[in-house]
Motif scaffolding. Structure first.
Motif, PDB file in Angstrom:
ATOM      1  N   LEU A  98     -38.875  -6.759  -1.364  1.00 36.66           N
ATOM      2  CA  LEU A  98     -38.991  -5.832  -0.234  1.00 36.66           C
ATOM      3  C   LEU A  98     -38.772  -6.552   1.089  1.00 36.66           C
ATOM      4  O   LEU A  98     -38.089  -6.045   1.988  1.00 36.66           O
ATOM      5  N   ILE A  99     -39.339  -7.749   1.219  1.00 34.34           N
ATOM      6  CA  ILE A  99     -39.180  -8.521   2.453  1.00 34.34           C
ATOM      7  C   ILE A  99     -37.722  -8.924   2.641  1.00 34.34           C
ATOM      8  O   ILE A  99     -37.184  -8.890   3.758  1.00 34.34           O
ATOM      9  N   ILE A 100     -37.050  -9.301   1.550  1.00 39.43           N
ATOM     10  CA  ILE A 100     -35.625  -9.642   1.643  1.00 39.43           C
ATOM     11  C   ILE A 100     -34.818  -8.429   2.086  1.00 39.43           C
ATOM     12  O   ILE A 100     -33.943  -8.520   2.963  1.00 39.43           O
ATOM     13  N   GLN A 156     -39.121 -16.974  10.717  1.00 42.68           N
ATOM     14  CA  GLN A 156     -39.172 -15.784   9.892  1.00 42.68           C
ATOM     15  C   GLN A 156     -39.893 -16.086   8.578  1.00 42.68           C
ATOM     16  O   GLN A 156     -40.031 -17.242   8.190  1.00 42.68           O
ATOM     17  N   GLN A 157     -40.381 -15.029   7.943  1.00 44.77           N
ATOM     18  CA  GLN A 157     -40.949 -15.177   6.607  1.00 44.77           C
ATOM     19  C   GLN A 157     -39.818 -15.260   5.596  1.00 44.77           C
ATOM     20  O   GLN A 157     -38.856 -14.500   5.661  1.00 44.77           O
ATOM     21  N   VAL A 158     -39.953 -16.185   4.659  1.00 47.49           N
ATOM     22  CA  VAL A 158     -38.937 -16.321   3.623  1.00 47.49           C
ATOM     23  C   VAL A 158     -39.607 -16.305   2.252  1.00 47.49           C
ATOM     24  O   VAL A 158     -40.738 -16.758   2.099  1.00 47.49           O
ATOM     25  N   VAL A 159     -38.891 -15.767   1.295  1.00 52.50           N
ATOM     26  CA  VAL A 159     -39.371 -15.713  -0.085  1.00 52.50           C
ATOM     27  C   VAL A 159     -38.873 -16.954  -0.818  1.00 52.50           C
ATOM     28  O   VAL A 159     -37.678 -17.214  -0.878  1.00 52.50           O
ATOM     29  N   VAL A 160     -39.806 -17.732  -1.348  1.00 51.04           N
ATOM     30  CA  VAL A 160     -39.460 -19.006  -1.986  1.00 51.04           C
ATOM     31  C   VAL A 160     -38.923 -18.757  -3.390  1.00 51.04           C
ATOM     32  O   VAL A 160     -39.567 -18.097  -4.214  1.00 51.04           O
ATOM     33  N   LYS A 161     -37.732 -19.273  -3.662  1.00 50.42           N
ATOM     34  CA  LYS A 161     -37.129 -19.201  -4.992  1.00 50.42           C
ATOM     35  C   LYS A 161     -37.019 -20.621  -5.546  1.00 50.42           C
ATOM     36  O   LYS A 161     -36.523 -21.518  -4.863  1.00 50.42           O
ATOM     37  N   LEU A 204     -51.547 -29.116   0.401  1.00 51.04           N
ATOM     38  CA  LEU A 204     -50.760 -28.146  -0.360  1.00 51.04           C
ATOM     39  C   LEU A 204     -50.520 -26.893   0.469  1.00 51.04           C
ATOM     40  O   LEU A 204     -51.350 -26.529   1.309  1.00 51.04           O
ATOM     41  N   PRO A 205     -49.394 -26.205   0.225  1.00 52.98           N
ATOM     42  CA  PRO A 205     -49.229 -24.885   0.850  1.00 52.98           C
ATOM     43  C   PRO A 205     -50.217 -23.914   0.235  1.00 52.98           C
ATOM     44  O   PRO A 205     -50.623 -24.063  -0.923  1.00 52.98           O
ATOM     45  N   LEU A 206     -50.622 -22.900   0.997  1.00 55.56           N
ATOM     46  CA  LEU A 206     -51.606 -21.958   0.489  1.00 55.56           C
ATOM     47  C   LEU A 206     -51.072 -21.151  -0.685  1.00 55.56           C
ATOM     48  O   LEU A 206     -51.812 -20.727  -1.554  1.00 55.56           O
ATOM     49  N   THR A 207     -49.763 -20.912  -0.694  1.00 55.36           N
ATOM     50  CA  THR A 207     -49.174 -20.127  -1.769  1.00 55.36           C
ATOM     51  C   THR A 207     -47.770 -20.611  -2.050  1.00 55.36           C
ATOM     52  O   THR A 207     -47.125 -21.225  -1.189  1.00 55.36           O
ATOM     53  N   LEU A 208     -47.295 -20.353  -3.245  1.00 57.32           N
ATOM     54  CA  LEU A 208     -45.955 -20.780  -3.630  1.00 57.32           C
ATOM     55  C   LEU A 208     -44.916 -19.695  -3.437  1.00 57.32           C
ATOM     56  O   LEU A 208     -43.732 -19.931  -3.603  1.00 57.32           O
ATOM     57  N   ALA A 209     -45.322 -18.479  -3.117  1.00 64.62           N
ATOM     58  CA  ALA A 209     -44.404 -17.345  -3.166  1.00 64.62           C
ATOM     59  C   ALA A 209     -43.662 -17.100  -1.856  1.00 64.62           C
ATOM     60  O   ALA A 209     -42.452 -16.901  -1.855  1.00 64.62           O
ATOM     61  N   ILE A 210     -44.371 -17.105  -0.737  1.00 58.85           N
ATOM     62  CA  ILE A 210     -43.784 -16.746   0.556  1.00 58.85           C
ATOM     63  C   ILE A 210     -44.299 -17.725   1.599  1.00 58.85           C
ATOM     64  O   ILE A 210     -45.471 -18.093   1.587  1.00 58.85           O
ATOM     65  N   LEU A 211     -43.422 -18.171   2.492  1.00 58.66           N
ATOM     66  CA  LEU A 211     -43.868 -19.076   3.556  1.00 58.66           C
ATOM     67  C   LEU A 211     -43.202 -18.710   4.873  1.00 58.66           C
ATOM     68  O   LEU A 211     -42.169 -18.036   4.910  1.00 58.66           O
ATOM     69  N   ASP A 212     -43.827 -19.154   5.959  1.00 58.82           N
ATOM     70  CA  ASP A 212     -43.236 -18.998   7.286  1.00 58.82           C
ATOM     71  C   ASP A 212     -42.260 -20.143   7.496  1.00 58.82           C
ATOM     72  O   ASP A 212     -42.644 -21.319   7.398  1.00 58.82           O
ATOM     73  N   GLY A 213     -41.022 -19.804   7.759  1.00 61.48           N
ATOM     74  CA  GLY A 213     -39.999 -20.824   7.882  1.00 61.48           C
ATOM     75  C   GLY A 213     -39.321 -20.824   9.241  1.00 61.48           C
ATOM     76  O   GLY A 213     -39.246 -19.796   9.920  1.00 61.48           O
ATOM     77  N   ASP A 249     -48.353 -10.992 -10.495  1.00 63.69           N
ATOM     78  CA  ASP A 249     -47.107 -11.721 -10.229  1.00 63.69           C
ATOM     79  C   ASP A 249     -45.940 -10.762 -10.084  1.00 63.69           C
ATOM     80  O   ASP A 249     -45.041 -10.966  -9.245  1.00 63.69           O
ATOM     81  N   GLN A 250     -45.917  -9.724 -10.893  1.00 63.74           N
ATOM     82  CA  GLN A 250     -44.838  -8.745 -10.801  1.00 63.74           C
ATOM     83  C   GLN A 250     -44.864  -8.042  -9.447  1.00 63.74           C
ATOM     84  O   GLN A 250     -43.813  -7.828  -8.820  1.00 63.74           O
ATOM     85  N   ILE A 251     -46.061  -7.683  -8.977  1.00 60.05           N
ATOM     86  CA  ILE A 251     -46.178  -7.035  -7.666  1.00 60.05           C
ATOM     87  C   ILE A 251     -45.723  -7.986  -6.562  1.00 60.05           C
ATOM     88  O   ILE A 251     -45.028  -7.587  -5.621  1.00 60.05           O
ATOM     89  N   ILE A 252     -46.103  -9.270  -6.667  1.00 59.65           N
ATOM     90  CA  ILE A 252     -45.707 -10.253  -5.663  1.00 59.65           C
ATOM     91  C   ILE A 252     -44.189 -10.398  -5.618  1.00 59.65           C
ATOM     92  O   ILE A 252     -43.574 -10.478  -4.539  1.00 59.65           O
ATOM     93  N   ASN A 253     -43.557 -10.416  -6.785  1.00 56.33           N
ATOM     94  CA  ASN A 253     -42.094 -10.510  -6.823  1.00 56.33           C
ATOM     95  C   ASN A 253     -41.450  -9.301  -6.168  1.00 56.33           C
ATOM     96  O   ASN A 253     -40.452  -9.425  -5.434  1.00 56.33           O
TER      97      ASN A 253
END
Length: 698
Positions: free
Chosen positions: A313-315, A635-640, A537-546, A304-308
């Protein structure tokens, strides 16, 4: 050596062994039990017992010792299996889980529960095979306990004497991992010699521990198939004594070979078979092991820390792109090339890191065979459970949260959906009902279905119950809308309240939990044929294509997975309804119009629908036409999580940080429509549409 360092690894491995044990027990055919399954169940109990003894978990060791004895009789054919005996084994497995949880939390298991399960196992042994099985872990017989005649073949549970020299072979262990393992062996004794290669690396160890203890510790570091232990001699006991009671099928008692993954001790027929296997076959097994066991255990918190960090990095990468676009540096070819390379690398890194968190749906589905078996028996129903798409992967964070909603749906299908055998026979169906759990990828989402071949939903009964609950319903409602009524709080059509269902709680919780994960629930049902509940469901909660959209001066994000198409409405395609709602005709469908500026109170937005852009989106099985001013891009966005960091905002599922540092809200289409409906001004365009024609959607 501080042996508590291995506790966490032991608990994880024991959990996996218990899950494997339950799977094999549920798949056992009591009339013709599969020998390999029985051996696997026995090995699981034996491995847990060995680890429990090493770590001093006495209650766990005592329970597994009694269970292991019964399993040994079963695999020898001395205990005739029945469904109630398998139920007892499953009950013992549940108790082992409880004991593990107690030790994991630093406590001790419930002594009354321990005595109860031990008494159950002893009574079973006495009734079925005339053996009280009341031998404690030290080998002493309890007072007054009857003892069966000694078996000519030594029992697997007999502990080996401590102390001696051992040849420990590491099979198929890479160099970097092998060095670590040799260090661990050094903690268990003195490493006298070492030689070999990746296929088989041999270490001579002089230790005060027994082969069982060495195996128990090492098997929680390496895979069982990667470890083999040979006794070279014990100064205090003698080599022959060391081998006595442990070696099955070897005439020479001076040397004992113990392969952690092959039967594990006395009475294991597969051990003798392996001893006779051709050398070429063993070489092949070692070569396969060299390529198969190359995984490591990493705490989820580290992932989880690496994903954050990847999200940050993407931001940052988006910010650099924004700065470059807003300045003259965009003409610098080298800088543009570098930024494009950074964008591709960041995306590849994100996908690689996210894949680490992905786990197969088998992690979820494997929990339900036991539930279906127990509940179907309680309800007097015959049910066959079928699972499809077990290898389909989902984010681990979602798998943990999807278990509870799926449990509610499975219980509902068993209780309300599938009929009793007699009723199914009258209806011309097989007496055995069918419950299917399936998972598959669909675009950027995962589709999970719970389907039964029962009686289906009763439309009239649901409408009647809804009216009695004070819900606004009509006979002209479509089936999809009627089925959604069962998610209302307190809604239940059960005739009687039982400990399974009927209290009207559960389905509303299911819907709320799924929505909290960014998904939605759909229901398909046909009378007499069954019901399918579909979770998207979305495949992941962390990053999505928006899809970035602009309304006035505000930026919003729509999940690309929800976007179908976009178009500019024409006057002839817009229809006003009597209640103030507006529909947009798209080909042959009439879609509800949702103006973002109206729902979100955005000033300075385009109010004329013919000048706006309609984005056709789908949510909870329905399609909507969302009016926006402009489409900015994908664009890819980081979900908060907005609710955690601020509060729940109607019409919004989460938030993200854009390249210019501003915050953009990620819209929840279905909730956005509900929000617009609740503002029953409902003149979304500032003035009533000039179209006087009123139509009903088809």
């Amino acid at each position: 050596m501080d042996i508590t360092d291995f506790y966490d690894t032991f608990f994880e491995e024991a959990d996996e062994l218990l899950a494997e044990m339950e799977t094999h027990l549920l798949d056992l055919d009591v009339d013709q039990p599969d020998q390999e399954r029985l051996n696997a169940i026995f090995r699981a109990a034996h491995s847990i017992k060995g680890g429990a003894g090493t770590f001093g978990f006495e209650a766990l060791q005592r329970t597994t010792h009694l269970l292991e004895n019964l399993l040994d009789h079963a695999r020898r054919g001395e205990l005739q299996l029945r469904r109630d005996i398998v139920d007892t084994f499953l009950e013992a497995k549940d108790m082992l889980n409880d004991q593990l949880d107690a030790y994991r939390q630093g406590g001790e298991p419930d002594p009354e529960a321990l005595e109860r399960i031990c008494e159950t196992l002893r009574r079973l042994a006495l009734e079925e095979i005339g053996d009280s099985a009341d031998v404690d872990v030290s080998g002493a017989t309890a007072p007054g306990a009857s003892v069966a005649a000694p078996d000519p073949a030594p029992q697997a549970a007999t502990p080996s004497p401590a102390g001696g020299r051992f040849k420990v072979a590491l099979l198929g262990v890479a160099d970097k991992d092998r060095n670590l393992l040799i260090e661990e062996l050094g903690q268990l004794g003195d490493v006298e010699d070492q030689e070999g290669d990746v296929a088989e690396y041999r270490v001579t160890l002089n230790s005060s521990l027994s082969a069982d203890d060495i195996e128990a510790v090492m098997c929680f570091i390496v895979e069982p198939e990667q470890l083999s232990i040979q006794a070279l001699g014990a100064p205090d006991h003698g080599a022959a004594g060391q081998a006595d009671g442990k070696n099955d099928g070897q005439a020479d008692g001076a040397v004992e070979e113990k392969s952690a993954g092959q039967g594990q001790g006395a009475g294991a027929p597969e051990a003798a078979a392996d001893a006779k296997a051709p050398a070429a076959q063993k070489k092949t097994t070692q070569s396969q092991a060299a390529g198969e066991f190359t995984s490591i255990r990493v705490p989820v918190s580290k992932v989880d820390q690496i994903i954050n960090l990847v999200g940050e990095l993407i931001i940052t990468q988006s910010m650099l792109n924004q700065v470059a676009e807003d300045s003259d540096t965009v003409k610098d070819g080298a800088l543009v090339t570098g930024l494009n390379l950074l964008q591709r690398t960041a995306r590849d890194l994100q996908e690689a890191v996210m894949s680490v968190r992905m786990v197969p749906m088998d992690y979820v589905f494997s929990r339900f065979p036991r539930l279906v078996r127990d509940l179907a028996g309680k309800l007097g129903k015959d049910v066959e459970l079928v699972t499809e798409g077990k290898s389909t992967e989902l984010d681990k964070g979602l798998t943990e949260r999807i278990i509870d909603p799926l449990t509610h749906l499975v219980r509902n299908s068993l209780d309300h959906g599938i009929e009793t055998p007699d009723r199914r026979e009258v209806a011309g169906k097989p007496r055995t009902g069918r419950l299917t759990l399936s998972a598959q990828h669909q675009g950027g989402n995962i589709l999970i279905e719970v389907a039964d071949d029962g009686g289906g939903l009763n439309r009239e009964r649901i409408l009647a119950k809804a009216r009695s609950n004070g819900l606004a319903v009509s006979d002209t409602m479509g089936d999809d809308e009627v089925w959604q009524l069962i998610f209302a709080p307190g809604f239940s059509t059960a005739e009687t309240v039982s400990d399974v269902s009927g209290r009207g709680v559960g389905m509303d919780v299911v819907k709320r939990n799924i929505q909290a994960m960014g998904g939605h629930v759909e229901i398909l049902s046909k009378p007499g044929q069954g019901t399918t509940t579909r979770i998207v469901l979305p495949l992941t909660l962390a990053i999505l294509d928006g899809m970035s959209i602009r309304v006035g001066r505000e930026m919003f994000i729509l999940p690309v997975s929800a976007v179908i198409e976009s178009l500019q409405p024409r006057t002839d395609d817009l229809y006003s309804l009597a209640g103030g709602d507006t529909l947009l005709k798209v080909r042959e469908d009439y879609l509800p119009v949702v103006a973002v500026h109206h729902a979100m109170d955005v000033a300075g937005a385009i109010t004329d629908p013919t000048r706006a852009i309609a984005v056709i989106v789908q949510g909870e099985g329905r399609r909507y036409a969302v009016l926006v001013d402009d489409l900015v891009g994908q664009q890819q966005v980081v979900v908060k999580n907005l609710e955690t960091n601020y509060r729940k905002v109607p019409g919004v599922s989460a938030a993200t940080i854009l390249g210019d540092g501003s915050v953009a809200l990620i819209l929840d289409v279905t909730d956005l429509h509900r929000l617009a409906q609740s503002k029953k001004d409902n003149r979304i365009f500032g003035t009533r549409s000039p179209l006087a024609e009123e139509v009903e959607p088809s």
